[in-house]
Design a protein around this motif. Structure first.
Motif, PDB file in Angstrom:
ATOM      1  N   HIS A  59      69.950 -13.437  66.235  1.00  0.00           N
ATOM      2  CA  HIS A  59      69.121 -13.670  65.049  1.00  0.00           C
ATOM      3  C   HIS A  59      69.862 -14.619  64.121  1.00  0.00           C
ATOM      4  O   HIS A  59      70.958 -15.070  64.452  1.00  0.00           O
ATOM      5  CB  HIS A  59      68.726 -12.354  64.373  1.00  0.00           C
ATOM      6  CG  HIS A  59      69.858 -11.561  63.795  1.00  0.00           C
ATOM      7  ND1 HIS A  59      70.891 -11.070  64.563  1.00  0.00           N
ATOM      8  CD2 HIS A  59      70.134 -11.173  62.524  1.00  0.00           C
ATOM      9  CE1 HIS A  59      71.736 -10.411  63.792  1.00  0.00           C
ATOM     10  NE2 HIS A  59      71.308 -10.463  62.547  1.00  0.00           N
ATOM     11  N   ASP A  63      76.106 -14.012  59.299  1.00  0.00           N
ATOM     12  CA  ASP A  63      77.280 -13.504  60.031  1.00  0.00           C
ATOM     13  C   ASP A  63      77.137 -13.677  61.550  1.00  0.00           C
ATOM     14  O   ASP A  63      78.024 -13.284  62.303  1.00  0.00           O
ATOM     15  CB  ASP A  63      77.578 -12.036  59.667  1.00  0.00           C
ATOM     16  CG  ASP A  63      76.411 -11.104  59.898  1.00  0.00           C
ATOM     17  OD1 ASP A  63      75.271 -11.466  59.564  1.00  0.00           O
ATOM     18  OD2 ASP A  63      76.635  -9.980  60.417  1.00  0.00           O
ATOM     19  N   HIS A  64      76.023 -14.312  61.978  1.00  0.00           N
ATOM     20  CA  HIS A  64      75.820 -14.590  63.407  1.00  0.00           C
ATOM     21  C   HIS A  64      75.721 -16.092  63.711  1.00  0.00           C
ATOM     22  O   HIS A  64      75.716 -16.471  64.878  1.00  0.00           O
ATOM     23  CB  HIS A  64      74.572 -13.861  63.922  1.00  0.00           C
ATOM     24  CG  HIS A  64      74.699 -12.377  63.808  1.00  0.00           C
ATOM     25  ND1 HIS A  64      74.877 -11.557  64.900  1.00  0.00           N
ATOM     26  CD2 HIS A  64      74.744 -11.567  62.723  1.00  0.00           C
ATOM     27  CE1 HIS A  64      75.003 -10.300  64.492  1.00  0.00           C
ATOM     28  NE2 HIS A  64      74.923 -10.279  63.172  1.00  0.00           N
ATOM     29  N   ASP A 155      71.969  -7.097  66.035  1.00  0.00           N
ATOM     30  CA  ASP A 155      71.824  -6.143  64.929  1.00  0.00           C
ATOM     31  C   ASP A 155      70.517  -5.389  65.111  1.00  0.00           C
ATOM     32  O   ASP A 155      69.452  -5.993  65.235  1.00  0.00           O
ATOM     33  CB  ASP A 155      71.786  -6.887  63.589  1.00  0.00           C
ATOM     34  CG  ASP A 155      73.141  -7.425  63.190  1.00  0.00           C
ATOM     35  OD1 ASP A 155      74.073  -7.350  64.010  1.00  0.00           O
ATOM     36  OD2 ASP A 155      73.254  -7.915  62.044  1.00  0.00           O
ATOM     37  N   HIS A 207      80.319  -4.904  65.460  1.00  0.00           N
ATOM     38  CA  HIS A 207      79.626  -5.146  64.182  1.00  0.00           C
ATOM     39  C   HIS A 207      79.965  -4.063  63.159  1.00  0.00           C
ATOM     40  O   HIS A 207      79.105  -3.462  62.530  1.00  0.00           O
ATOM     41  CB  HIS A 207      78.111  -5.227  64.417  1.00  0.00           C
ATOM     42  CG  HIS A 207      77.365  -5.951  63.327  1.00  0.00           C
ATOM     43  ND1 HIS A 207      76.829  -5.293  62.243  1.00  0.00           N
ATOM     44  CD2 HIS A 207      77.064  -7.261  63.152  1.00  0.00           C
ATOM     45  CE1 HIS A 207      76.223  -6.183  61.456  1.00  0.00           C
ATOM     46  NE2 HIS A 207      76.354  -7.375  61.991  1.00  0.00           N
TER      47      HIS A 207
END
Ligand code: ZN
Ligand code: ZN
Length: 244
Positions: A59, A63-64, A155, A207
């Protein structure tokens, strides 16, 4: 297939956890997510950005994706001004918007392919299947089959769809953002994960928010105790070798 966790952290920094990123090594290298610190971790592994030709995004949260353009720029500096990016709806717009901010990088070719939930496609010689994650923005979970099978949750809340997708895989890399006792949506805590996951060879948690600090092994033991599946807490640069 070898799996290396490049980043096992999330949106709040921790000294020893880069943001989300997982490196799969089968016949080719495939990077899943590219959060801040992923590029540095690649350097620590002694890998050149030239070896990463394809990135698969779960996604578009920062943070990705934070190191996505820096990865493309590193490849450009090294003489390969192109990168293939696969991701959910919105990936093309994100990549084009970021790219447009840097006129001097317009010779970089960013080839974006958007994918949806319930899809099956091939990437880097691997068979990939998707389901929707349960998250605050469109997000995908992946089941990736090569010489062995790895499922990556991205996530998500614990989800029957993710559990079904992962069933039969050798390894499930599942997010576990907070310890038990936190009332969270869009993310996972150990006990609900332990209750829903089934039929995978091994689980590795990733994560982690700083709230998990010092509790990671206990969180893994909770998942393992409920699910009966071997579970470990991920850490940056952890290598997971799978036979086959
Ligand atoms: Zn995240
Ligand atoms: Zn997210």
């Amino acid at each position: 297939m070898d799996v290396t966790l490049l980043g096992t952290g999330a949106g709040i920094p921790q000294a020893d956890r880069a943001q989300a990123s997982i490196l799969l090594h089968d016949e080719d290298l495939l990077l899943i997510d590219c959060g801040a610190g992923a590029l540095f971790r690649l350097g620590e592994l002694g890998l050149s950005p030239l070896e990463i030709e394809t990135v698969l995004l779960t996604h578009l949260h920062l943070d990705h994706v934070s190191d996505l353009l820096p990865l493309a720029k590193a490849r450009y500096l090294l003489g390969e001004p192109w990168l293939k990016v696969f991701g959910p709806a919105g990936t093309d717009q994100l990549v084009r918007s970021l790219h447009s901010l840097y006129p001097y990088l317009q010779s970089i070719k960013l080839e974006v392919t958007e994918i949806g939930a319930g899809c099956r496609f091939e990437i880097c010689g691997l068979d990939v299947r998707t389901v929707s994650a349960v998250h605050s923005v469109p997000a995908l979970c992946y089941r990736i089959e090569g010489s062995s099978t790895v499922a990556c949750s991205g996530d998500t809340e614990p989800s029957a769809g993710v559990s079904e997708l992962a069933a039969g895989s050798d390894l499930l890399v599942h997010e576990c953002s907070f310890p038990d006792g936190f009332d969270v949506t869009n993310h996972t805590t150990p006990t609900p994960l332990g209750r829903i996951v089934r039929d995978v060879g091994e689980i590795v948690l990733t994560h982690f928010y700083p709230h998990c600090r010092g509790l990671e092994d206990e969180m893994a033991r909770t998942v393992e105790g409920i699910s009966g599946i071997r579970t470990r807490a991920g850490r940056d640069l952890m290598g997971l070798k799978m036979s086959g």
